[in-house]
Design an enzyme around this catalytic site. Structure first.
Site, mmCIF file in Angstrom:
data_model
loop_
_atom_site.group_PDB
_atom_site.id
_atom_site.type_symbol
_atom_site.label_atom_id
_atom_site.label_comp_id
_atom_site.label_asym_id
_atom_site.label_seq_id
_atom_site.Cartn_x
_atom_site.Cartn_y
_atom_site.Cartn_z
ATOM 1 N N HIS A 151 33.106 47.191 64.745
ATOM 2 C CA HIS A 151 33.787 46.814 63.490
ATOM 3 C C HIS A 151 32.901 46.157 62.432
ATOM 4 C CE1 HIS A 151 37.142 47.602 66.066
ATOM 5 N NE2 HIS A 151 38.034 46.866 65.489
ATOM 6 N N ASP A 201 31.848 53.704 60.271
ATOM 7 C CA ASP A 201 32.559 52.803 61.182
ATOM 8 C C ASP A 201 33.793 53.480 61.761
ATOM 9 O OD1 ASP A 201 34.194 50.476 62.207
ATOM 10 O OD2 ASP A 201 32.507 49.375 61.344
ATOM 11 N N HIS A 203 36.395 52.019 62.666
ATOM 12 C CA HIS A 203 37.567 51.392 62.039
ATOM 13 C C HIS A 203 37.411 51.476 60.535
ATOM 14 C CE1 HIS A 203 41.027 49.090 61.157
ATOM 15 N NE2 HIS A 203 41.136 48.499 62.331
ATOM 16 N N HIS A 277 44.835 55.292 66.129
ATOM 17 C CA HIS A 277 45.146 53.931 65.707
ATOM 18 C C HIS A 277 45.782 53.981 64.305
ATOM 19 C CE1 HIS A 277 44.112 49.837 64.342
ATOM 20 N NE2 HIS A 277 43.859 49.503 65.605
ATOM 21 N N GLU A 329 47.381 51.334 69.935
ATOM 22 C CA GLU A 329 47.882 50.744 68.685
ATOM 23 C C GLU A 329 48.221 51.843 67.686
ATOM 24 O OE1 GLU A 329 46.313 46.588 67.852
ATOM 25 O OE2 GLU A 329 44.470 47.709 68.167
ATOM 26 N N GLU A 345 52.909 48.125 64.247
ATOM 27 C CA GLU A 345 52.177 46.942 63.791
ATOM 28 C C GLU A 345 52.429 46.659 62.305
ATOM 29 O OE1 GLU A 345 47.999 47.134 64.673
ATOM 30 O OE2 GLU A 345 47.539 45.435 63.362
ATOM 31 N N CYS A 347 50.461 45.454 60.151
ATOM 32 C CA CYS A 347 49.345 45.959 59.338
ATOM 33 C C CYS A 347 49.524 47.433 59.005
ATOM 34 C CB CYS A 347 48.019 45.821 60.089
ATOM 35 S SG CYS A 347 47.368 44.152 60.163
ATOM 36 N N CYS A 413 45.381 39.845 62.654
ATOM 37 C CA CYS A 413 45.139 40.727 61.505
ATOM 38 C C CYS A 413 46.364 40.822 60.600
ATOM 39 C CB CYS A 413 44.742 42.122 61.981
ATOM 40 S SG CYS A 413 45.814 42.810 63.242
ATOM 41 N N CYS A 414 47.559 40.696 61.204
ATOM 42 C CA CYS A 414 48.776 40.993 60.434
ATOM 43 C C CYS A 414 49.162 39.918 59.412
ATOM 44 C CB CYS A 414 49.947 41.242 61.379
ATOM 45 S SG CYS A 414 49.700 42.643 62.489
HETATM 46 ZN ZN ZN Z 1 47.717 43.711 62.344
#
Ligand code: ZN
Length: 648
Positions: A151, A201, A203, A277, A329, A345, A347, A413-414
């Site tokens: 990441h 990356d 992500h 993801h 995820e 999620e 996010c 993260c959220c």
């Molecule tokens: Zn999140």
């Protein structure tokens, strides 16, 4: 938002896309109605408490570059990743969320906290521009050796978004300059030129951040890097395989097994299903949409549209939640939408909103903004408690009371993601192009718009989403030719009406937007009415989980039944297909909300005599119930909840 360099250099007629540019969020004030209290809560409670959590939980300790690193706050996982690898992203996103509040609500304390972080980042940045707190302090020799798992660009991307937002809010360049040096370093290290690494990356995130940077700097190298990172993704042989071999690892040992996890299993233009993801997928699609415009590249828009159709036709919860599985995820297979184990999620829902708004910038179509509105009122907003300091990571659609909101998360993260969505909300309401104003969302606010030098003040008075009546008043210095493109929500069917200065005007929506054009003068008043009946929604029969079940929606708001309201688990509730359902405004419910009241039945345990099964169905007893907006669930005592209710 400043216009892009490409807009200035290309004649509009030669382009595939013209862009409706978002109105800067600072020009839209929510001075009443639904969003006022949410924005105040996020500004006054969420932003300060999130900084406190970042301190308490050791997230800011990683910036203590002058001292050896302390013990790990988060252990290494089987993939080789520690959540601590991307702590930079969490305070980067916090800076972004906080920055969006600063212009209209200066806060010297918050600004000082941001400056303190920026000072440490600048101090820790390596001579060559590299910037990542984990690798600088712990494993400098391993930097850029594992883009598949660790990441680095993702973290820099969030810092970059934070830097752009802070610069736009304060005019201070220091953070922006730090991040431009970091981007220069990436340009020096990665790319198609001989001697550079052909890596990207796993992500996604930095791609969309680079477009934001480009729109501030106008530096074509920033756009070129974003473009190359997206184009390179999924090319074979995989960079991730080569990289694993260089680390002495067998690429076949990859813990997630397939690069579909990172949307890197094939080039982006060849992808036809949303996979892997969910947050990564939405960030990638946001960047693809931005790049479709900036590079005038319809192939990227076409790919994004295929994936939008797959997502909305086969893989999206009724709440706008997405990514059903915790294992990756993300996405599993079409129509796999389990309710109680929904990952969905926060996010991912927020990022779906980012993507949909971008699609509508280059293709004004209500199918995108309908989804933006759905996540906004449901699957994203459910991620934050009414108190502004408790959160959900997973947004399940059914619970037996085990799901409680938490103060901070193992992987937080959220919270900052929903915070940045709400603090920048104004930019999702309006976009403009020439003398056109596209009105995407409804809610009480006053917006100040500059259209080719003409100032327009646009005020919405409404109790939306609790009520479908909206009064739009225009403030103009002189009579002005304007075109309003008003979103007619997909959920309202044919039930939309409008008047201009008291006289009925026809609405003939094209792709979900009705055009009202003419010479407007100061004080002109447009009234919109959207029918807002309680709707019963049924899922496609392939969603076995929802067979025999119904979800309730009114306007854009999806409802759920919570044990707190009915004194029993809603899983026992049965609705007759013609059950009466009445909306009622309840001023005492969590700041005020429209609830739905109805008559149902409770399946009784009588006659089971302690057994689990019997040959006769359970007896049904009349049971009044009420449903509350899904986004408000889990704000009271623990208890069961259900969105998809059984029909008798
Ligand atoms: Zn999140």
């Amino acid at each position: 938002m400043s216009s892009s360099a490409s807009e200035k250099t290309s004649p509009a007629s030669a382009r595939s896309f013209e862009r409706y540019v978002p109105v800067d969020h600072t020009r839209v004030a929510f001075d009443g109605g639904f969003w006022k209290s949410w924005q105040e809560t996020v500004r006054d409670v969420t932003i300060p408490t999130q900084h406190k959590r970042l301190e308490e939980e050791g997230f800011l300790e990683v910036l203590d570059f002058d001292n050896p690193p302390g013990p790990l706050a988060r252990p290494i996982q089987p993939s080789g990743l520690s959540m601590q690898h991307f702590f930079d992203s969490d305070f980067g996103k916090w800076i972004e969320a906080a920055s969006y509040t600063l212009k209209n609500h200066p806060n010297p304390d918050i600004e000082a906290k941001i400056d303190a972080i920026v000072e440490k980042l600048e101090h820790g940045q390596m001579q060559d521009g590299y910037l990542n707190s984990w690798f600088i302090r712990r494993e400098p020799e391993k930097r850029w050796t594992n883009l598949r798992d660790l990441h680095e660009m993702y973290s820099m991307g969030h810092l970059l978004e934070g830097a752009v937002a802070y610069f736009e809010a304060t005019g201070k360049r220091r953070f922006l300059d730090v991040m431009i040096r970091a981007v220069d370093h990436i340009i020096d290290t990665f790319g198609p030129e001989p001697g550079k690494l052909r890596g990207y990356d796993a992500h996604e995130e930095i791609e969309l951040a680079l477009v934001k940077l480009y729109r501030v700097t106008g530096d074509p190298r920033h756009l070129k890097l974003a473009t190359w990172l997206v184009d390179e993704r999924g090319q074979m042989p995989s960079y991730f395989d080569d990289e694993a071999r260089r680390r002495g690892e067998d690429p076949a040992d990859y813990v997630f097994e397939t690069y579909a996890y990172s949307q890197a299993h094939k080039p982006v233009r060849e992808q036809t299903e949303v996979v892997g993801h969910a947050v990564r997928a939405m960030y990638l699609l946001s960047a693809m949409t931005d790049l479709a415009f900036e590079n005038d590249d319809p192939t990227l828009k076409d790919a994004a549209d295929r994936l939008f159709a797959d997502l909305t036709g086969r893989q999206l919860y009724v709440t706008g939640g997405l990514g059903p599985s915790g294992a990756n995820e993300g996405f599993t297979r079409a129509f796999d939408l389990p309710n109680e184990t929904a990952y969905a999620e926060t996010c991912a829902a927020v990022a779906l909103g980012f993507w949909c708004s971008r699609m509508a910038e280059i293709d004004l179509d209500g199918k995108y903004t309908d989804q933006l509105e759905t996540v906004l009122f449901n699957g994203a907003l459910s991620g934050i408690a009414r108190d502004g300091e408790h959160y959900f990571y997973e947004n399940v659609l059914e619970s037996h009371g085990q799901n409680r909101r938490w103060k901070w998360h193992y992987c937080p993260c959220c919270p900052t993601n929903i915070a940045r969505f709400i603090t920048s909300l104004g930019k999702y309401f309006y976009t403009t192009k020439g003398n056109e104003i596209a009105v995407h969302l409804y809610g009480a606010n006053v917006a100040e718009l500059d259209l080719d030098g003409t100032f327009v003040r646009l005020r919405q008075d409404t109790a939306y989403p609790w009520d479908g009546d909206i009064r739009i008043a225009l403030g103009l210095f002189e009579p002005t030719d304007l075109t309003l493109k008003l979103r007619i929500p997909g959920w309202c069917g044919g039930g939309a009406r409008a008047t201009l200065n008291g006289r009925d005007i026809p609405l003939a929506p094209v792709k979900g937007y009705a055009e009202v054009s003419g010479t407007f003068k100061d004080g002109d008043e447009l009234r919109l009415h959207f029918d807002m009946p309680v709707e019963r929604l049924y899922a496609h029969p392939a969603v076995g989980e929802d067979a025999g079940r119904v979800a309730l929606r009114r306007g854009p708001v999806v409802y759920c039944v919570e044990e707190a309201d009915i004194g029993t688990e809603p899983q026992r509730l049965r609705l007759a297909p013609d059950a009466r359902l009445e909306p009622r405004y309840d001023a005492d419910l969590l700041g005020g909300a429209v609830v739905l009241e109805g008559e149902g039945y409770e399946a009784a345990a009588d006659g089971f005599d302690g057994g689990l099964y019997r040959t006769a169905p359970p007896a049904l007893k009349p049971k009044p119930f009420r449903a509350i907006p899904y986004h408000l669930w889990a704000n009271r005592e623990a208890g069961a909840m259900q969105v998809w209710l059984a029909e008798r």
